[in-house]
Design an enzyme around this catalytic site. Structure first.
Site, mmCIF file in Angstrom:
data_model
loop_
_atom_site.group_PDB
_atom_site.id
_atom_site.type_symbol
_atom_site.label_atom_id
_atom_site.label_comp_id
_atom_site.label_asym_id
_atom_site.label_seq_id
_atom_site.Cartn_x
_atom_site.Cartn_y
_atom_site.Cartn_z
ATOM 1 N N GLY A 205 18.530 10.397 -38.915
ATOM 2 C CA GLY A 205 17.819 9.141 -38.668
ATOM 3 C C GLY A 205 18.201 8.082 -39.673
ATOM 4 N N ASN A 206 17.473 6.997 -39.668
ATOM 5 C CA ASN A 206 17.732 5.938 -40.653
ATOM 6 C C ASN A 206 16.401 5.353 -41.110
ATOM 7 O OD1 ASN A 206 17.061 3.452 -38.990
ATOM 8 N ND2 ASN A 206 18.563 4.474 -37.687
ATOM 9 N N ARG A 207 16.457 4.439 -42.057
ATOM 10 C CA ARG A 207 15.235 4.001 -42.739
ATOM 11 C C ARG A 207 14.564 2.787 -42.098
ATOM 12 N NH1 ARG A 207 16.906 2.870 -48.442
ATOM 13 N NH2 ARG A 207 14.704 2.406 -48.654
ATOM 14 N N SER A 208 14.989 2.392 -40.916
ATOM 15 C CA SER A 208 14.367 1.215 -40.315
ATOM 16 C C SER A 208 12.896 1.493 -39.957
ATOM 17 C CB SER A 208 15.129 0.826 -39.048
ATOM 18 O OG SER A 208 14.456 -0.218 -38.406
ATOM 19 N N ALA A 272 17.869 -0.309 -35.346
ATOM 20 C CA ALA A 272 19.008 0.337 -35.995
ATOM 21 C C ALA A 272 19.363 1.545 -35.142
ATOM 22 C CB ALA A 272 18.634 0.763 -37.400
#
Ligand code: CTP
Length: 396
Positions: A205-208, A272
């Site tokens: 995943g990502n931090r958005s 994102a």
């Protein structure tokens, strides 16, 4: 059309707020008036109550044991806060974040567009304290409707006379009536960050956080647009008048955005989206007893924005985001604008301190072919307004 809070503060120009109120009503808006104690020395609350057809907010606290006007409720229901005339004192309290009065408390509790029309003696207006306070408010995204040059109440000539009521209302209407949010416009926003399954419990995943997309969606709704949000793993409060479609992975986001895209006038792609996903996600849990190291084969996801851009209808406006790092960032962003065939690209430097992922602030540059508008650090809600202003100019 819109719910407007009109804050009236102490000064001779307070009587001109009556005209501001009437013009706002003539243009179809509902207005609730809040007066400071200074304002009531100049104009009676009864005048504003009669004209607005609503009780006038004057006090944060009621008489002992009685509730005052509910500042949180006022802030929640409003689409825009206008302070006109704004005295040096109220401007200073807003800049300092002091919530010691109904208007000041509403300002703190309100996250929508705020306009301030100063009116005061010219020496007070040009004093560095007032200048600095106005500059601070401007940086936070407050729009200042500048005062005019002319004869002031005390006979002095200079800058400080309240802007003409028509000009003030024009500035208000630009924020709520035109552009990206014009009534009937369909705005599609993607928000959050996709998660690509590795196995049944793990993901890439990502931090958005989704805050930027959320702010855009709420600003577009305030301006009267029909808003759909395709949300990738966003855990933020939802507005009852916005349609949300949950799409946790890149593939699901592609499908959901693809379905809504055909009928939208404006697409703002703030999500994102993962560029890669595990090629063969494991059913159940990965078995770590098999080997000490793990190699994950990844495959490319579709570029949703590029695909939608390739099949856009005439008149549709497309806005992308680019989170870039380092000195080459702006150049990469420009290249992305062109490669994906976008009308606008919102560039943010994720290397900057105190902005970006999860933070309430952002520092963005809005790029279009041949032009870049670099904005100072401001709240995501204020960034959203600027993005919609820029997109609105391109919508026919
Ligand atoms: N985007 C998309 N689909 C993807 C990846 C990105 O629609 N699979 C969108 C994002 O929502 C954003 C824009 O494209 O609006 C830019 O995203 P970014 O990941 O920075 O762009 P890339 O084309 O992947 O560029 P880079 O090569 O720098 O990673």
């Amino acid at each position: 059309m819109a719910e407007i809070l009109l804050g009236v503060t102490g000064g001779v120009a307070a009587y001109k707020a009556v005209d501001v109120l009437r013009i706002l009503q003539r243009r179809g808006h509902e207005v609730t008036v809040i007066m400071t104690s200074g304002a009531r020395r100049f104009v009676g609350a009864a005048t504003f109550a009669a004209l607005s057809g609503r009780p006038v907010g004057t006090q944060l606290f009621g008489a002992e044991g009685q509730p005052g006007y509910d500042h949180l409720d006022l802030a929640r229901r409003a689409d825009l806060l206008l302070v006109a005339p704004a005295s040096a004192n109220t401007i200073a309290r807003m800049a300092a974040g002091q919530g010691d009065g109904l208007l000041a408390a509403v300002y703190l509790a309100f996250d929508g567009p705020v306009l301030v029309a100063p009116a005061m003696n010219t020496r007070m207006y040009v004093h560095p304290a007032t200048r600095d306070n106005l500059e601070l408010l401007r940086r936070r995204g407050v729009e200042i409707v500048p005062p005019e040059w002319g004869i002031l109440a005390d006979g002095e000539v200079g800058e400080g006379r309240l802007a003409a009521p028509d000009a003030i209302v024009d500035a208000v209407c630009r924020r709520i009536e035109v552009g990206a949010g014009r009534a009937g416009r369909r705005v599609l926003v993607t928000a959050g960050g996709t998660r690509e399954p590795v196995d049944a419990v793990r993901y890439l995943g990502n931090r958005s956080s989704g805050r930027m997309g959320w702010a855009i969606a709420e600003a577009a709704r305030r301006r009267g647009a029909e808003v759909t949000v395709v949300a990738a793993n966003v855990d933020l409060p939802r507005h009852p008048a916005i349609i949300y479609v949950d799409a946790p992975t890149a593939a699901e986001l592609h499908r959901a955005a693809g379905e809504a895209f055909g009928s939208c006038d404006l697409l703002i792609m703030a999500a994102a989206v993962a560029d890669y996903r595990p090629a063969a996600p494991v059913e159940g849990k990965l078995d770590k007893s098999q080997s000490a190291a793990l190699e994950l084969a990844l495959e490319r996801t579709d570029d949703v924005l590029a695909e939608l851009s390739a099949r856009r209808n005439p008149g549709q406006v497309l806005v992308g985001f680019a989170a870039e790092h380092g000195p080459q960032g702006l150049e990469h962003a420009r290249e992305k604008l062109e490669r994906k065939g976008l009308d606008l690209l919102v560039f943010n430097d994720i290397g900057a301190d105190g902005v970006g992922f999860g933070s309430p602030d952002n520092e963005i540059t809005i790029l279009r072919a041949g032009a870049a508008q670099r904005l100072p650090r401001m709240s995501k809600a204020a960034c959203a307004e600027r993005i919609l202003d820029a997109a609105g100019e391109l919508l026919t």
